[in-house]
Design a protein around this motif. Structure first.
Motif, mmCIF file in Angstrom:
data_model
loop_
_atom_site.group_PDB
_atom_site.id
_atom_site.type_symbol
_atom_site.label_atom_id
_atom_site.label_comp_id
_atom_site.label_asym_id
_atom_site.label_seq_id
_atom_site.Cartn_x
_atom_site.Cartn_y
_atom_site.Cartn_z
ATOM 1 N N VAL A 162 81.507 111.518 73.551
ATOM 2 C CA VAL A 162 80.445 112.407 73.080
ATOM 3 C C VAL A 162 80.859 113.145 71.813
ATOM 4 N N GLY A 163 80.022 113.000 70.775
ATOM 5 C CA GLY A 163 80.208 113.749 69.527
ATOM 6 C C GLY A 163 79.136 114.802 69.415
ATOM 7 N N PHE A 164 79.512 116.044 69.111
ATOM 8 C CA PHE A 164 78.541 117.140 69.161
ATOM 9 C C PHE A 164 78.498 117.999 67.900
ATOM 10 N N GLU A 204 81.561 111.692 63.888
ATOM 11 C CA GLU A 204 82.229 110.642 63.089
ATOM 12 C C GLU A 204 83.338 109.973 63.902
ATOM 13 N N LYS A 205 84.118 110.774 64.629
ATOM 14 C CA LYS A 205 85.212 110.227 65.439
ATOM 15 C C LYS A 205 84.676 109.359 66.572
ATOM 16 N N SER A 206 83.609 109.814 67.210
ATOM 17 C CA SER A 206 83.020 109.028 68.298
ATOM 18 C C SER A 206 82.549 107.670 67.791
ATOM 19 N N LEU A 207 81.856 107.675 66.663
ATOM 20 C CA LEU A 207 81.344 106.417 66.104
ATOM 21 C C LEU A 207 82.487 105.477 65.717
ATOM 22 N N ALA A 208 83.549 106.044 65.171
ATOM 23 C CA ALA A 208 84.708 105.226 64.790
ATOM 24 C C ALA A 208 85.363 104.606 66.021
ATOM 25 N N LEU A 209 85.470 105.382 67.100
ATOM 26 C CA LEU A 209 86.091 104.873 68.324
ATOM 27 C C LEU A 209 85.242 103.784 68.973
ATOM 28 N N SER A 210 83.919 103.958 68.974
ATOM 29 C CA SER A 210 83.065 102.941 69.594
ATOM 30 C C SER A 210 83.079 101.647 68.791
ATOM 31 N N LYS A 211 83.364 101.778 67.518
ATOM 32 C CA LYS A 211 83.474 100.588 66.668
ATOM 33 C C LYS A 211 84.804 99.871 66.920
ATOM 34 N N GLU A 212 85.836 100.655 67.211
ATOM 35 C CA GLU A 212 87.184 100.092 67.365
ATOM 36 C C GLU A 212 87.438 99.503 68.754
ATOM 37 N N TYR A 213 86.866 100.124 69.799
ATOM 38 C CA TYR A 213 87.161 99.715 71.174
ATOM 39 C C TYR A 213 85.912 99.175 71.867
ATOM 40 N N LYS A 214 86.026 98.005 72.439
ATOM 41 C CA LYS A 214 84.864 97.428 73.126
ATOM 42 C C LYS A 214 84.483 98.228 74.364
ATOM 43 N N GLU A 215 85.432 98.978 74.928
ATOM 44 C CA GLU A 215 85.165 99.755 76.145
ATOM 45 C C GLU A 215 84.437 101.070 75.862
ATOM 46 N N TYR A 240 81.558 103.571 74.105
ATOM 47 C CA TYR A 240 80.211 103.747 73.561
ATOM 48 C C TYR A 240 80.083 105.186 73.057
ATOM 49 N N SER A 241 79.084 105.430 72.233
ATOM 50 C CA SER A 241 78.896 106.765 71.661
ATOM 51 C C SER A 241 77.647 107.458 72.194
ATOM 52 N N ILE A 242 77.799 108.746 72.467
ATOM 53 C CA ILE A 242 76.671 109.655 72.670
ATOM 54 C C ILE A 242 76.825 110.714 71.588
ATOM 55 N N ILE A 243 75.809 110.876 70.742
ATOM 56 C CA ILE A 243 75.945 111.827 69.641
ATOM 57 C C ILE A 243 74.716 112.742 69.550
ATOM 58 N N VAL A 284 74.436 105.032 72.720
ATOM 59 C CA VAL A 284 73.647 104.773 73.936
ATOM 60 C C VAL A 284 72.779 105.956 74.374
ATOM 61 N N ALA A 285 73.023 107.135 73.789
ATOM 62 C CA ALA A 285 72.232 108.314 74.159
ATOM 63 C C ALA A 285 72.403 109.383 73.089
ATOM 64 N N MET A 286 71.532 110.402 73.143
ATOM 65 C CA MET A 286 71.604 111.525 72.213
ATOM 66 C C MET A 286 72.068 112.765 72.971
ATOM 67 N N GLY A 287 73.061 113.459 72.422
ATOM 68 C CA GLY A 287 73.586 114.661 73.058
ATOM 69 C C GLY A 287 75.028 114.908 72.643
ATOM 70 N N GLU A 288 75.747 115.890 73.113
ATOM 71 C CA GLU A 288 75.114 116.671 74.139
ATOM 72 C C GLU A 288 74.314 117.809 73.499
ATOM 73 N N MET A 289 73.124 117.990 73.990
ATOM 74 C CA MET A 289 72.223 119.018 73.493
ATOM 75 C C MET A 289 71.832 119.928 74.648
ATOM 76 N N GLY A 290 71.179 121.039 74.329
ATOM 77 C CA GLY A 290 70.737 121.912 75.406
ATOM 78 C C GLY A 290 70.845 123.378 75.037
ATOM 79 N N LEU A 291 71.208 124.193 76.023
ATOM 80 C CA LEU A 291 71.300 125.640 75.840
ATOM 81 C C LEU A 291 72.577 126.161 76.469
ATOM 82 N N ASP A 292 73.245 127.065 75.760
ATOM 83 C CA ASP A 292 74.464 127.692 76.268
ATOM 84 C C ASP A 292 74.379 129.192 76.016
#
Length: 255
Positions: free
Chosen positions: A36-38, A44-55, A57-60, A88-96
């Motif tokens: 998850v990239g937030f 950017e790191k999440s997208l790079a990792l999902s590109k590098e490793y087949k295992e 996926y990114s949620i951003i 594969v999904a959008m997030g993490e989003m919400g309220l804190d």
């Protein structure tokens, strides 16, 4: 095999250790991870990792505590990044409402804006909710989240709230908190949730399960979450692994 549906091995705690972390996960039955990239850097790191490793996926998306930094430029870039192949999904989003970094009205506005993007792109979402359960529910209901579905990430509400979010078409995800002695509600939720709506996660590097509580969490430890879910439901670990993998694949449209 297990699917850790929410992890942050793109955090600085894993700098220079990602290959070893992924390897330990694979050796512990974890065959898929959603990183998850937030904010700008972690996306950017999440997208790079999902590109590098087949295992992997990114949620951003954009975290509520960072809402005060959200701009039209960020939104435009995010819109394009969300359409990359392994997102594969959008997030993490919400309220804190726990951390006082972004005003509530700003958080709500950014939440609404992201929901509208997710609906336009027909993407499931991952929800961060802290001390904000009623307002989160109201926004999800108003935005018709049932059209796209998503995850109540590291859910810590009671079974009544669980039912309300399930009625909106959401999945319920449990983390290592399920192993904490002071978390009976999470165990109740893991027992009561419809099996086809249940997911597991680590939220690494946070919320390490027993026996690692207080230490850095990592995807390999999602096994402890699965084992506790199995114990609470009175079924085998293998059944939990198979069903939660199937649930995640279906939600993320990987199956």
């Amino acid at each position: 095999m297990l699917f850790d549906t929410h992890t942050h091995i793109n955090a600085e705690e894993f700098d220079h250790e990602v290959p070893e972390t992924v390897q330990r996960a694979l050796e512990s039955d974890v065959s898929k991870m959603a990183v998850v990239g937030f904010d700008t850097e972690t996306i950017e790191k999440s997208l790079a990792l999902s590109k590098e490793y087949k295992e992997i996926y990114s949620i951003i998306g954009w975290h509520p505590t960072e809402s005060y930094l959200y701009t039209e430029q960020i939104e435009e870039k995010l819109y394009h990044q969300l359409q990359l192949p392994k997102v594969v999904a959008m997030g993490e989003m919400g309220l804190d409402y726990h951390w006082d970094t972004s005003p509530k009205d700003v958080q709500k506005d950014v939440f609404h804006r992201q929901m509208q993007i997710a609906r336009e792109l027909n993407m499931p979402i991952s929800i961060h909710m802290r001390d904000s359960i009623e307002d989160t529910y109201k926004i999800l209901k108003k935005e018709h989240v049932e059209d796209i579905g998503g995850i109540m990430h590291s859910f810590s509400g009671d079974t009544l709230w669980m039912e309300r979010f399930l009625d909106l078409g959401m999945h319920i995800s449990v983390s290592g908190v399920i192993t904490f002695k002071n978390a009976p509600e999470v165990r109740e939720v893991a027992k009561a949730a419809p099996f086809d709506k249940l997911l597991i996660e680590t939220d690494a590097p946070y919320l390490a399960p027993m026996p690692y509580r207080g230490k850095r969490n990592e995807p390999a430890y999602v096994r402890f979450v699965a084992e506790e879910v199995a114990k609470q439901r009175g079924i085998s670990y293998e059944e939990v692994a198979q069903q939660t993998m199937q649930n995640a694949n279906r939600l993320f449209r990987l199956a």
